[in-house]
Design an enzyme around this catalytic site. Structure first.
Site, PDB file in Angstrom:
ATOM      1  N   ARG A 241       0.832  -1.214   0.000  1.00  0.00           N
ATOM      2  CA  ARG A 241       0.000   0.000   0.000  1.00  0.00           C
ATOM      3  C   ARG A 241       0.864   1.261   0.000  1.00  0.00           C
ATOM      4  NH1 ARG A 241      -3.356  -2.343  -2.298  1.00  0.00           N
ATOM      5  NH2 ARG A 241      -5.123  -3.316  -1.307  1.00  0.00           N
TER       6      ARG A 241
ATOM      7  N   GLU B  26       1.769   1.721  -3.456  1.00  0.00           N
ATOM      8  CA  GLU B  26       0.595   2.225  -4.161  1.00  0.00           C
ATOM      9  C   GLU B  26       0.407   3.722  -3.896  1.00  0.00           C
ATOM     10  OE1 GLU B  26      -4.042   0.940  -4.742  1.00  0.00           O
ATOM     11  OE2 GLU B  26      -3.161   0.681  -2.751  1.00  0.00           O
TER      12      GLU B  26
ATOM     13  N   SER C 244      15.639  14.788   2.172  1.00  0.00           N
ATOM     14  CA  SER C 244      16.643  13.848   2.652  1.00  0.00           C
ATOM     15  C   SER C 244      16.002  12.649   3.337  1.00  0.00           C
ATOM     16  CB  SER C 244      17.579  14.547   3.650  1.00  0.00           C
ATOM     17  OG  SER C 244      18.489  13.615   4.195  1.00  0.00           O
TER      18      SER C 244
END
Length: 146
Positions: free
Chosen positions: A87, A90, A113
């Site tokens: 996820r 995603e 960073s």
């Protein structure tokens, strides 16, 4: 002992001793998130921190030594199949370009960073179902022209 063996020993001992990442973070004097990352092999701890984690888990000096070693940060699969980790991939696939655009608009051309970086994972109560609250803070690093 290599990092994979260290990780296995820590995960087994953590379960057996019923320790939380928060417990181990307190023992090390670090955030639970960073401590977890080190225990999973993706960061290292200083000697006193590594000794404290190993002691909290009743593990040997070999584990402490492995925790002190600098990691080789690699990924075995292009996209993990674990649903929770997937996820995140995603979310970055859908919102990654949006995040980049928003950072560039607010800061200019550069990156965030992942070295000068903090992360907190919390539970946020909600009447419609508790929510996962992840706060990520990284230093902005502008690209240089030369």
């Amino acid at each position: 002992m290599n990092k994979a063996e260290m990780k296995a020993a820590i995960l087994e001992a953590r379960l057996a001793k019923n320790k939380t990442w928060n417990d181990l973070g307190k023992a090390a004097g670090l955030s639970p998130e960073f401590t977890c990352s080190a225990c999973l092999g993706m960061n290292h701890l200083e000697k006193s921190q590594a000794d404290a984690v190993a002691a909290a888990l009743g593990l040997s000096g070999e584990v402490s030594t492995a925790l002190q070693q600098f990691p080789l940060k690699t990924w075995e699969r292009p996209v993990p199949t674990d649903p929770l980790i997937y996820r995140w991939y995603e979310m970055l696939n859908v919102y990654g370009e949006t995040i980049k655009e928003m950072i560039n608009e607010k800061f200019g051309d550069g990156i965030m960073s992942a070295i000068d970086f903090t992360m907190n994972v919390d539970r946020q109560e909600d009447p419609k179902g508790d929510r996962v609250l992840v706060t990520i803070s990284g230093k902005f690093l502008p690209y240089k022209a030369w």
